[in-house]
Structure formats: C-alpha cells, structure tokens
Design a protein around this motif. Structure first.
Motif, short mmCIF file in Angstrom:
data_model
loop_
_atom_site.label_atom_id
_atom_site.label_comp_id
_atom_site.label_asym_id
_atom_site.label_seq_id
_atom_site.Cartn_x
_atom_site.Cartn_y
_atom_site.Cartn_z
N MET A 184 60.42 80.31 -24.63
CA MET A 184 60.93 81.41 -23.81
C MET A 184 62.08 80.96 -22.92
O MET A 184 62.99 81.73 -22.63
CB MET A 184 59.80 81.97 -22.94
N LYS A 185 62.05 79.70 -22.49
CA LYS A 185 63.14 79.15 -21.67
C LYS A 185 63.62 77.88 -22.36
O LYS A 185 63.21 76.77 -22.02
CB LYS A 185 62.65 78.86 -20.25
N GLN A 186 64.49 78.05 -23.36
CA GLN A 186 64.88 76.95 -24.23
C GLN A 186 65.57 75.83 -23.46
O GLN A 186 65.29 74.65 -23.69
CB GLN A 186 65.82 77.47 -25.33
N ASN A 187 66.46 76.19 -22.53
CA ASN A 187 67.17 75.15 -21.78
C ASN A 187 66.20 74.32 -20.93
O ASN A 187 66.36 73.09 -20.81
CB ASN A 187 68.24 75.78 -20.88
N SER A 188 65.21 74.99 -20.36
CA SER A 188 64.22 74.27 -19.56
C SER A 188 63.41 73.32 -20.44
O SER A 188 63.16 72.17 -20.07
CB SER A 188 63.29 75.27 -18.87
N ALA A 189 63.02 73.80 -21.62
CA ALA A 189 62.26 72.95 -22.55
C ALA A 189 63.11 71.77 -23.02
O ALA A 189 62.63 70.63 -23.07
CB ALA A 189 61.79 73.78 -23.73
N ASP A 190 64.37 72.03 -23.36
CA ASP A 190 65.26 70.95 -23.80
C ASP A 190 65.50 69.95 -22.68
O ASP A 190 65.58 68.74 -22.93
CB ASP A 190 66.60 71.54 -24.27
N GLY A 191 65.60 70.46 -21.45
CA GLY A 191 65.80 69.56 -20.31
C GLY A 191 64.63 68.63 -20.13
O GLY A 191 64.79 67.43 -19.86
#
Length: 337
Positions: free
Chosen positions: A1-8
């Motif tokens: 749902m929050k791809q950037n947060s997961a990638d971070g």
C-alpha cells in the motif's frame, strides 16, 4: 500500500546489515548507528550506482528494525543478549497465561518494522514486562513474608543510588535541551556562548550540533565550526554536516579539503543535487573550468528525489554555465585566427 515506505525499509535493512558485518562481533558502539549506517550506505551506492532503491534513500536516525539497530551498535553479542531476553520474556508470559503477553508480542513485532525501542516510553514498558516475567518465573507471589520484605528492601537499596543519579542526569540533559530549543530560532551571534555551555550534555544531538556549527560559522570561527560539525558526523549521517564543513574549508582557503567534504556529502546521499552544485561553484571559483562543466552536465541530467524551486534554480545555473562555455569557444577560436 505504501511502496516507497516498504522500499525504504528494505534499503535500511540491507545497509544496516552491511554496517553490522563491518563490526559483526561487538558493533560500532552505543550511539554509533547513524555514522556506521551512513558509511555503509555510501559504500552500497558506490557499488550499485543504478540501484532503484536510490530514490528512497535518506539519512535515518534509527534502523526501523530493533534487532538490526542492536546489531549495528552492539554486534552479535548484543543481538544474542537481546534475542535471549525478549524471547524468554515472551515465553514466560505466554506459559503463565498472562493476557499482557499479547501486548508484549505486538511490541516485538512492531519493533521489526519501526523504532519503538528508541523511544523511552516503550523502553520502560518493555523493561516492566521483563521484570514481571522474572517475578512470575521466580514465584515471588509465594514464600514467607519475611523473605519478601528482605528481598524487596535489598532491591530498593541496590536501585536507590543509580536511580537518584540517573534522575538528576536526565533532568540536567532535559533542561539543557530546553535551553537549546529556546535559542535555536534566534540568529544572533551573541548567544553562541549559551550554545557552548551545553556542549558536553548535548554532543549526541545532531540538531544541536548543526545549529551550533552554523552559529560559529556566522562568527567566522570556521575551525571551531568544523569541530562541532565533525562531532555531528559521528552521530548523524546527514550530508549537510559535510556540506557546511566544505563551506568552512572554502572560506579558510582550503579548496582541496572543501572538495573532499562536498564529495563525501554526495556519497552519503547520491539522490541530492546540492553537493554537486557546491562542487560546481568550487571549481568555478578556483578556475577549474572543465571540472565545473562536468559538474554542470551532471546537474542538468540529475533526477532529483524532490523537485523544488531550489533544485530548479541550481539546474538553471548549471545550464547557464554550459551555454556561456558554448558561446565562448567560437569567440576564442576567432580571436586565435
């Protein structure tokens, strides 16, 4: 749902793992996470300059994974102790059918994706749970009244002295931080001595060190400023510490040291264009025109993590430099003819 947060979080886990492996047994020391993380991130992107994770890179203060944070600072030994204590506590609470075991397990799970154990309220809760598990396992609810009173008195005596010291020390640090916060928004060199008196108590606070270094720079005390900023690089991986050090070196007439500082800033966070801009201006000021043009080309082709008026202005200056160079070359050729 929050791809950037997961990638971070994925990037932070990878980089924290590399930082841990550099000092895998005993770690980099308490409070050493940010510096170790910055060095590992610089090494990671040097080896993987085209990594898709570059867009989510930042300058975190915490590992966003409690076990990884312990590993970086305290190594395998610290991780083994942390796992032993937390696992044993969860086991005892569950075995004793304690309803609060659910809350404790939720906290442990959350700590693998965030930083609750970097915050005092959660540390105190966790300590309370561990102490409660010890009490349950020891069966302190049974036994003679005399033994319970004696053991309680002994524990109170053992904890009294460190508790008094810790309370006084914490109060002093809180007051020092409050004084800094009250002065941080005042841009007046007259208050620099007020910053200095709290240095020993706040030298582990990046925001204080940056503000103090900036105040010293405004007084043209460039060497003193760099001393405060250098301490900041030990407790933070924010590239702006190195950028400001580079500015100080430039004003001290040390362009080579300034270049090293700007390059270090860019290596820590290669998705920021500002260090490249400072390098371009440095090469312009020192007459290294070809290097200045190289930096200008990199800036114009740079994909910024966050577009802003400041980024657009830097790109415009880089484009102007390239256009001026393009116009000057035919003129010089005609003059030679």
């Amino acid at each position: 749902m929050k791809q950037n947060s997961a990638d971070g979080r994925l990037l932070m886990t990878i980089v924290a793992g590399k930082a841990w492996m550099a000092e895998w047994l005993t770690g980099h020391g308490l409070g050493g996470f940010a510096h170790a993380y910055g060095e590992a991130q610089a090494a990671f992107f040097t080896g993987h300059p085209d990594s898709p994770l570059l867009s989510v890179a930042g300058s975190p203060e915490y590992a966003f994974n409690g076990l990884a944070g312990v590993g970086v600072e305290q190594g395998f030994i610290g991780m083994a102790c942390a796992l032993t204590i937390t696992s044993w506590t969860a086991f005892i609470l569950v075995r004793k059918r304690e309803a609060s075991a659910c809350g404790y397990i939720v906290l442990l799970v959350a700590s693998m994706f965030s930083y609750p154990f970097s915050l005092w309220p959660f540390r105190l809760w966790a300590t309370g749970w561990v102490a409660y598990a010890v009490s349950l396992q020891a069966g302190t609810g049974t036994g003679s009244v005399w033994w319970k009173k004696a053991s309680g008195a002994a524990m109170a005596i053992l904890l009294a002295v460190p508790s008094v010291w810790w309370t006084a020390e914490t109060k002093t640090r809180v007051e020092a931080y409050g004084e800094y916060r009250a002065l941080s928004g005042i841009q007046d060199a007259a208050f620099v001595d007020d910053f200095r008196k709290n240095y020993d108590r706040l030298k582990d606070r990046p925001e204080y060190l940056f503000t103090y270094g900036k105040a010293l720079r405004e007084l043209e005390r460039y060497n003193d400023s760099n001393a405060a900023l250098r301490q900041g690089t030990r407790v933070s991986c924010d590239p702006m510490f190195h950028v400001m050090m580079g500015n100080n070196y430039l004003d001290l007439g040390a362009p080579r040291e300034a270049e090293t500082a700007y390059r270090k800033a860019f290596s820590l966070l290669p998705n920021r264009v500002y260090p490249l801009y400072r390098l371009m201006k440095l090469y312009e000021a020192t007459g290294k025109n070809e290097k200045a043009r190289d930096m200008a080309r990199r800036i114009t082709a740079f994909r910024a993590k966050v577009d802003s008026p400041a980024v657009r202005k830097m790109k415009e200056e880089a484009e102007d430099l390239l256009q001026q160079t393009h116009v000057q070359k035919p003129q010089r050729k005609n003059e030679a003819l």
